[in-house]
Design a protein around this motif. Structure first.
Motif, PDB file in Angstrom:
ATOM      1  N   LEU A   1      -2.232  15.973 -12.488  1.00 20.37           N
ATOM      2  CA  LEU A   1      -3.460  16.306 -11.954  1.00 20.37           C
ATOM      3  C   LEU A   1      -4.530  15.518 -12.983  1.00 20.37           C
ATOM      4  CD1 LEU A   1      -4.959  18.687 -10.189  1.00 20.37           C
ATOM      5  CD2 LEU A   1      -4.915  20.170 -12.116  1.00 20.37           C
ATOM      6  N   LEU A   2      -5.802  15.216 -12.623  1.00 21.91           N
ATOM      7  CA  LEU A   2      -6.538  14.401 -13.144  1.00 21.91           C
ATOM      8  C   LEU A   2      -8.059  15.150 -13.158  1.00 21.91           C
ATOM      9  CD1 LEU A   2      -5.505  10.851 -12.334  1.00 21.91           C
ATOM     10  CD2 LEU A   2      -5.253  12.061 -14.701  1.00 21.91           C
ATOM     11  N   PRO A   3      -8.869  14.896 -14.094  1.00 20.77           N
ATOM     12  CA  PRO A   3     -10.211  15.388 -13.745  1.00 20.77           C
ATOM     13  C   PRO A   3     -10.931  14.245 -13.044  1.00 20.77           C
ATOM     14  CG  PRO A   3     -10.081  14.692 -16.107  1.00 20.77           C
ATOM     15  CD  PRO A   3      -8.637  14.543 -15.472  1.00 20.77           C
ATOM     16  N   ALA A   4     -11.823  14.747 -12.063  1.00 15.18           N
ATOM     17  CA  ALA A   4     -12.820  13.829 -11.408  1.00 15.18           C
ATOM     18  C   ALA A   4     -14.057  14.475 -11.412  1.00 15.18           C
ATOM     19  CB  ALA A   4     -12.363  13.272 -10.186  1.00 15.18           C
ATOM     20  N   THR A   5     -15.161  13.681 -10.987  1.00 13.32           N
ATOM     21  CA  THR A   5     -16.490  14.194 -11.087  1.00 13.32           C
ATOM     22  C   THR A   5     -16.649  15.532 -10.327  1.00 13.32           C
ATOM     23  OG1 THR A   5     -17.108  12.317  -9.548  1.00 13.32           O
ATOM     24  CG2 THR A   5     -17.661  12.213 -11.837  1.00 13.32           C
ATOM     25  N   SER A   6     -16.149  15.331  -9.112  1.00  8.31           N
ATOM     26  CA  SER A   6     -16.372  16.460  -8.116  1.00  8.31           C
ATOM     27  C   SER A   6     -15.189  17.587  -7.914  1.00  8.31           C
ATOM     28  CB  SER A   6     -16.556  16.012  -6.713  1.00  8.31           C
ATOM     29  OG  SER A   6     -15.414  15.108  -6.277  1.00  8.31           O
ATOM     30  N   GLY A   7     -14.512  17.649  -9.152  1.00  2.00           N
ATOM     31  CA  GLY A   7     -13.217  18.462  -9.117  1.00  2.00           C
ATOM     32  C   GLY A   7     -11.951  17.698  -9.380  1.00  2.00           C
ATOM     33  N   PRO A   8     -10.810  18.378  -9.345  1.00  3.55           N
ATOM     34  CA  PRO A   8      -9.515  17.731  -9.577  1.00  3.55           C
ATOM     35  C   PRO A   8      -9.193  16.821  -8.555  1.00  3.55           C
ATOM     36  CG  PRO A   8      -9.185  19.950  -9.114  1.00  3.55           C
ATOM     37  CD  PRO A   8     -10.752  19.828  -8.925  1.00  3.55           C
ATOM     38  N   ALA A   9      -8.514  15.677  -9.199  1.00  6.46           N
ATOM     39  CA  ALA A   9      -7.776  14.567  -8.366  1.00  6.46           C
ATOM     40  C   ALA A   9      -6.414  14.529  -8.653  1.00  6.46           C
ATOM     41  CB  ALA A   9      -8.240  13.265  -8.827  1.00  6.46           C
ATOM     42  N   ALA A  10      -5.595  14.153  -7.774  1.00  8.66           N
ATOM     43  CA  ALA A  10      -4.116  14.097  -8.034  1.00  8.66           C
ATOM     44  C   ALA A  10      -3.628  12.393  -8.131  1.00  8.66           C
ATOM     45  CB  ALA A  10      -3.393  14.744  -6.781  1.00  8.66           C
ATOM     46  N   GLN A  11      -2.625  12.566  -9.040  1.00  5.04           N
ATOM     47  CA  GLN A  11      -1.928  10.992  -8.996  1.00  5.04           C
ATOM     48  C   GLN A  11      -0.591  11.044  -8.780  1.00  5.04           C
ATOM     49  OE1 GLN A  11      -1.524   9.158 -13.190  1.00  5.04           O
ATOM     50  NE2 GLN A  11      -2.347   7.391 -12.462  1.00  5.04           N
ATOM     51  N   PHE A  12      -0.053  10.374  -7.894  1.00  2.00           N
ATOM     52  CA  PHE A  12       1.300  10.179  -7.986  1.00  2.00           C
ATOM     53  C   PHE A  12       1.751   8.943  -8.320  1.00  2.00           C
ATOM     54  CE2 PHE A  12       0.224  12.796  -4.225  1.00  2.00           C
ATOM     55  CZ  PHE A  12       0.770  14.020  -4.485  1.00  2.00           C
ATOM     56  N   MET A  13       2.839   8.737  -9.101  1.00  2.00           N
ATOM     57  CA  MET A  13       3.508   7.469  -9.788  1.00  2.00           C
ATOM     58  C   MET A  13       4.823   7.182  -9.086  1.00  2.00           C
ATOM     59  SD  MET A  13       3.216   6.475 -13.817  1.00  2.00           S
ATOM     60  CE  MET A  13       1.729   7.241 -14.305  1.00  2.00           C
ATOM     61  N   TYR A  14       4.797   5.805  -8.955  1.00  2.00           N
ATOM     62  CA  TYR A  14       5.932   5.134  -8.505  1.00  2.00           C
ATOM     63  C   TYR A  14       6.483   3.919  -9.252  1.00  2.00           C
ATOM     64  CZ  TYR A  14       4.964   7.683  -4.330  1.00  2.00           C
ATOM     65  OH  TYR A  14       4.365   8.744  -3.475  1.00  2.00           O
ATOM     66  N   GLU A  15       7.843   3.568  -9.015  1.00  2.00           N
ATOM     67  CA  GLU A  15       8.108   2.731 -10.039  1.00  2.00           C
ATOM     68  C   GLU A  15       9.097   1.751  -9.189  1.00  2.00           C
ATOM     69  OE1 GLU A  15       9.197   3.119 -14.545  1.00  2.00           O
ATOM     70  OE2 GLU A  15      11.045   3.634 -13.466  1.00  2.00           O
ATOM     71  N   ASP A  16       9.047   0.417  -9.204  1.00  2.37           N
ATOM     72  CA  ASP A  16      10.196  -0.259  -8.647  1.00  2.37           C
ATOM     73  C   ASP A  16      11.241  -0.476  -9.362  1.00  2.37           C
ATOM     74  OD1 ASP A  16       9.455  -2.435 -10.164  1.00  2.37           O
ATOM     75  OD2 ASP A  16       8.310  -3.664  -8.532  1.00  2.37           O
ATOM     76  N   ALA A  17      12.327  -1.436  -8.767  1.00  2.41           N
ATOM     77  CA  ALA A  17      13.489  -1.515  -9.551  1.00  2.41           C
ATOM     78  C   ALA A  17      13.210  -2.313 -10.968  1.00  2.41           C
ATOM     79  CB  ALA A  17      14.430  -2.278  -8.636  1.00  2.41           C
ATOM     80  N   GLN A  18      12.145  -2.951 -11.047  1.00  5.01           N
ATOM     81  CA  GLN A  18      11.882  -3.705 -12.184  1.00  5.01           C
ATOM     82  C   GLN A  18      11.031  -2.961 -13.297  1.00  5.01           C
ATOM     83  OE1 GLN A  18      11.354  -5.568  -9.243  1.00  5.01           O
ATOM     84  NE2 GLN A  18      13.483  -6.168  -9.612  1.00  5.01           N
ATOM     85  N   GLY A  19      10.718  -1.494 -12.924  1.00  8.52           N
ATOM     86  CA  GLY A  19       9.945  -0.661 -13.724  1.00  8.52           C
ATOM     87  C   GLY A  19       8.545  -1.173 -13.604  1.00  8.52           C
TER      88      GLY A  19
END
Lengths: 260, 169
Positions: A179-197
């Protein structure tokens, strides 16, 4: 005798359009006979509508130019596949860059400018990428092994049904999200990784009432972002990659959210 | 796959007519229609099943038109895609504009919302519900806007006439 619904301006408009059922139409006609001023106004409106139709009738009767045939457009689309889409997206991205000043002058009647809402989302997403994607020990708050919990939690905090897009077909594995703060309320971040990192983030936040927008491309140094607005959510996908590759990812995410 | 063509192609004359009324210029209008069709094909599978195809296509077309206008405004007054130049179909003689401006010419005096509303309902015969979908507002709002737009177009007649009289004098 049943009580009659009084005539309204809506009835008069439906009369202009010839969309009243017979009984109601008769009532409107009777009314117009009794009120010369209203009759003049409505007759004028009908004349305008007929005039518009007559002036434009020829256009609809023209044969359709070859370039607008669906078969033609489809074969062209197949030939250029993603390339063409990329070119359109890039063109739109280029064209959407600019201040809001001119836009504000452009419409007397219009709503919230999409452009204003779209512009900062890529910036915010890039800042978040720079902060967390380089993180070795704690790139995410909740890891992918608790994906169901992660999605439920972020959906609840954003007040919207989210999903962690499945990008395995593109060689991207979900690491987790935060969860991240944003100006108008919370935001979401999903993180992905490929085979090379190499890491790709998907940033989502409520986008207010803005209308759906086209994909918008941005690059700052090595970092590239595609952002868009759809169903009142703003999205940005960020990675250190080339535009076409990122566009493929953006499209996959877009389609999965459309299907929600 | 031809079923997509079978569904969309009957609607192309309408899409062209709306575009022409907005843009006047034939090529610019067909460019808009082409972009509309391209986007519709890209999103074909994402369209709501059982949804209204006409309303969907006009929504795409109008949004693309609005994007294009914003773009033009940002580039500056030199590119006026929305020129109110004469509608070049050969029917309008040079004196025509001096006598009485036809509804199409007067339509150019109105803001885009009103123009689109009058065209989509009055000419393309979208239902009020379909128009509500295109404008993303409730049907009641469409009805009150429609009434206002028609009045505005009428007033534009009167305004047009007085200017003409003054010019002739």
């Amino acid at each position: 005798m049943t009580a009659r619904r009084p005539l309204s301006e809506d009835d008069l408009q439906a009369y202009v359009d010839g969309r009243l059922e017979a009984a109601r139409r008769a009532e409107v006609e009777a009314y117009l006979e009794s009120d010369a001023e209203a009759a003049r106004r409505i007759a004028g409106q009908i004349a305008d509508r007929d005039d518009l139709r007559a002036r434009l009738a020829a256009v609809a009767a023209e044969p359709i130019p070859a370039r607008l045939s669906i078969a033609h457009l489809r074969s062209e689309r197949r030939a250029f596949a993603g390339q063409r889409f990329g070119a359109i997206a890039a063109a739109l991205a280029f064209l959407l860059i600019g201040g809001a000043g001119g836009w504000l002058a452009s419409e007397r009647w219009h709503r919230t400018p999409t452009i204003l809402a779209a512009a900062p989302v890529a910036d915010a997403a890039m800042v978040a990428w720079r902060t967390y994607a380089v993180e070795v020990a704690h790139p995410v708050e909740v890891s992918a092994d608790q994906e169901a919990h992660l999605v439920k939690w972020l959906s609840r905090r954003l007040g919207r049904k989210l999903t962690a897009p499945k990008l395995d077909a593109l060689g991207l594995k979900l690491i987790g999200g935060r969860l991240l703060p944003a100006t108008s309320g919370p935001a979401a971040q999903f993180m992905y990784e490929d085979a090379q990192g190499r890491r790709v983030t998907v940033y989502v936040r409520p986008g207010g009432d803005a209308e759906p927008s086209a994909f918008r491309f941005e690059r700052t140094g090595e970092l590239a972002a595609f952002s868009w607005i759809d169903a009142k959510l703003s999205y940005a996908v960020v990675a250190q990659t080339d535009r076409d590759h990122l566009l493929g990812i953006a499209r996959a995410i877009y389609q999965q959210y459309e299907a929600l | 796959m031809d079923e997509i063509a079978a569904e969309i192609e009957p609607l192309i004359p309408s899409l062209r007519r709306y575009a022409r009324a907005l843009l006047h210029d034939r090529d610019a209008a067909d460019d808009l229609v082409q972009s509309t069709l391209e986007r519709a094909l890209t999103r074909w599978r994402l369209r709501r099943p059982g949804g209204d195809l006409r309303a969907w296509l006009f929504t795409i077309e109008r949004n693309l038109y609005l994007d294009q206008r914003r773009r033009a405004v940002r580039r500056g007054p030199a590119v006026d895609l929305d020129s109110r130049g004469p509608f070049t179909d050969g029917a309008a003689g040079p004196e025509r504009s001096l006598i009485a401006r036809d509804a199409l010419a007067r339509l150019g005096d109105l803001p885009e919302d009103q123009r689109s509303l009058l065209l989509l309902i009055g000419v393309e015969e979208l239902s009020y519900e379909q128009a509500a979908r295109v404008f993303d507002v409730p049907v009641g709002t469409i009805m009150s806007r429609l009434s206002r737009a028609r009045e505005a177009l009428r007033h534009s007649v009167e305004a047009g006439r007085t200017t003409v009289l003054r010019r002739v004098k």
